[in-house]
Design an enzyme around this catalytic site. Structure first.
Site, PDB file in Angstrom:
ATOM      1  N   ASP A  50      -0.972  38.546 -11.275  1.00  0.00           N
ATOM      2  CA  ASP A  50      -1.950  37.794 -10.510  1.00  0.00           C
ATOM      3  C   ASP A  50      -3.375  38.108 -10.947  1.00  0.00           C
ATOM      4  OD1 ASP A  50      -2.835  36.055  -8.416  1.00  0.00           O
ATOM      5  OD2 ASP A  50      -3.296  37.818  -7.205  1.00  0.00           O
ATOM      6  N   LYS A  79       5.114  39.054  -2.447  1.00  0.00           N
ATOM      7  CA  LYS A  79       3.681  38.862  -2.679  1.00  0.00           C
ATOM      8  C   LYS A  79       2.906  40.101  -2.218  1.00  0.00           C
ATOM      9  CE  LYS A  79       2.219  35.007  -3.400  1.00  0.00           C
ATOM     10  NZ  LYS A  79       1.759  34.349  -4.655  1.00  0.00           N
ATOM     11  N   LYS A 119       1.906  25.203  -3.275  1.00  0.00           N
ATOM     12  CA  LYS A 119       0.668  24.634  -2.715  1.00  0.00           C
ATOM     13  C   LYS A 119       0.757  23.111  -2.761  1.00  0.00           C
ATOM     14  CE  LYS A 119      -2.056  28.660  -4.095  1.00  0.00           C
ATOM     15  NZ  LYS A 119      -3.168  29.176  -4.944  1.00  0.00           N
ATOM     16  N   ARG A 145       0.813  -1.212   0.000  1.00  0.00           N
ATOM     17  CA  ARG A 145       0.000   0.000   0.000  1.00  0.00           C
ATOM     18  C   ARG A 145       0.848   1.263   0.000  1.00  0.00           C
ATOM     19  NH1 ARG A 145      -3.077   2.070  -2.599  1.00  0.00           N
ATOM     20  NH2 ARG A 145      -4.085   0.030  -2.629  1.00  0.00           N
ATOM     21  N   GLU A 169       4.946  40.113  -7.200  1.00  0.00           N
ATOM     22  CA  GLU A 169       3.582  39.895  -7.668  1.00  0.00           C
ATOM     23  C   GLU A 169       2.875  41.243  -7.780  1.00  0.00           C
ATOM     24  OE1 GLU A 169       0.858  36.743  -5.919  1.00  0.00           O
ATOM     25  OE2 GLU A 169       0.011  38.583  -5.068  1.00  0.00           O
TER      26      GLU A 169
END
Length: 282
Positions: free
Chosen positions: A221, A170, A138, A103, A200
């Site tokens: 963005d 960011k 992410k 597994r 960004e």
């Protein structure tokens, strides 16, 4: 394109944790109850669908951690295109050990091949535009090295691995610093000449400030297609332009055709479906 191997210590640590989680304090009670201690078997990892394969390193590590003397014969490499029914690898060894590893090996293969296959769909969707598909951060906590290897296996471009790879300013950094230009200038003054600075922006009028302040890359963005085309025309190749936000298989081609250099897609790692692989007894 060759797929970069994951450092052995990372593979070993991750597989050890996965096996410990799966076996708990008593081990595989089913295998212990049903399988004679010295029974030997041969098994085949088999693809149940068409797609891109990835995950050989951790799968074989799981086998070897359970049976260090197991004989393995990989039939494909990470980054290979596979078809339903293809044998990916054969393993021969202690039956109890191989079934206990099954597994965990399949989980790694299924997750990584799913990401590789999903990435390939995006790469194929922007074929011949010159635009590259890249991942984001992410990722599943603790599993990033495996997920990003899978993106590469699917033909995707490597982005930042972590916060120490490059400076990426960011929206919240911009807000705290007081503006795009201020943030980029502060970063440029702090960073060494070998460190890239990316920023960004969420409006076209911020692009000029970013370029003038010394950014090498600008992340656009959630720009509309018209604004993406405007950014490409304004930048004139002076910086790398990366589009992000609102990207899916229905929209990615149109975004690529605006002329941006890179499209970053969080879905590659957070929304890829599992790839179906099975273990068959020989």
């Amino acid at each position: 394109m060759p797929v970069n191997p994951i450092p052995r210590y990372l593979v070993s640590e991750a597989v050890t944790r996965a096996l410990a989680e799966d076996q708990g304090g008593r081990g595989d009670v089913t295998a212990l109850a049903c399988i004679p201690a010295k029974a030997e078997s041969k098994f085949y990892f088999v693809s149940r669908q068409d797609g891109m394969f990835c995950g050989m390193q951790p799968a074989l590590e799981a086998v070897w951690q359970m049976d260090p003397e197991a004989l393995v014969s990989p039939q494909v490499e990470d980054g290979s295109k596979v078809a339903k029914g293809d044998v990916l690898a054969s393993v021969t060894g202690n039956a109890r050990a191989l079934l206990s590893a099954e597994r965990i090996a399949l989980n790694f293969m299924g997750r990584m091949s799913g990401i590789a296959t999903f990435t390939r769909q995006y790469v194929d969707a922007v074929a011949e535009t010159g635009t590259r598909i890249a991942h984001t951060r992410k990722t599943t906590p603790g599993f990033r090295a495996f997920e990003l290897q899978a993106v590469q296996a699917g033909g995707g471009a490597l982005h930042r691995f972590g916060l120490d790879d490059a400076i990426l300013i960011k929206d919240n950094h911009v807000a705290v610093c007081g503006g795009v230009a201020e943030a980029v200038k502060a970063a440029r003054d702090s960073a060494g000449h070998m460190t890239r600075v990316a920023v960004e922006v969420d409006r076209l009028d911020q692009l000029g400030d970013a370029v003038e302040a010394g950014a090498e890359s600008v992340l656009l963005d959630n720009f509309s297609l018209d604004d993406l085309r405007g950014a490409v025309a304004q930048a004139k190749g002076k910086v790398t332009l990366e589009a992000s936000g609102g990207v899916n298989l229905d929209t990615v081609r149109g975004i690529a055709e605006t002329g941006v250099d890179i499209i970053s897609v969080g879905a590659l790692t957070h929304s890829a479906p599992n790839f179906d692989i099975g273990l068959d007894e020989g």
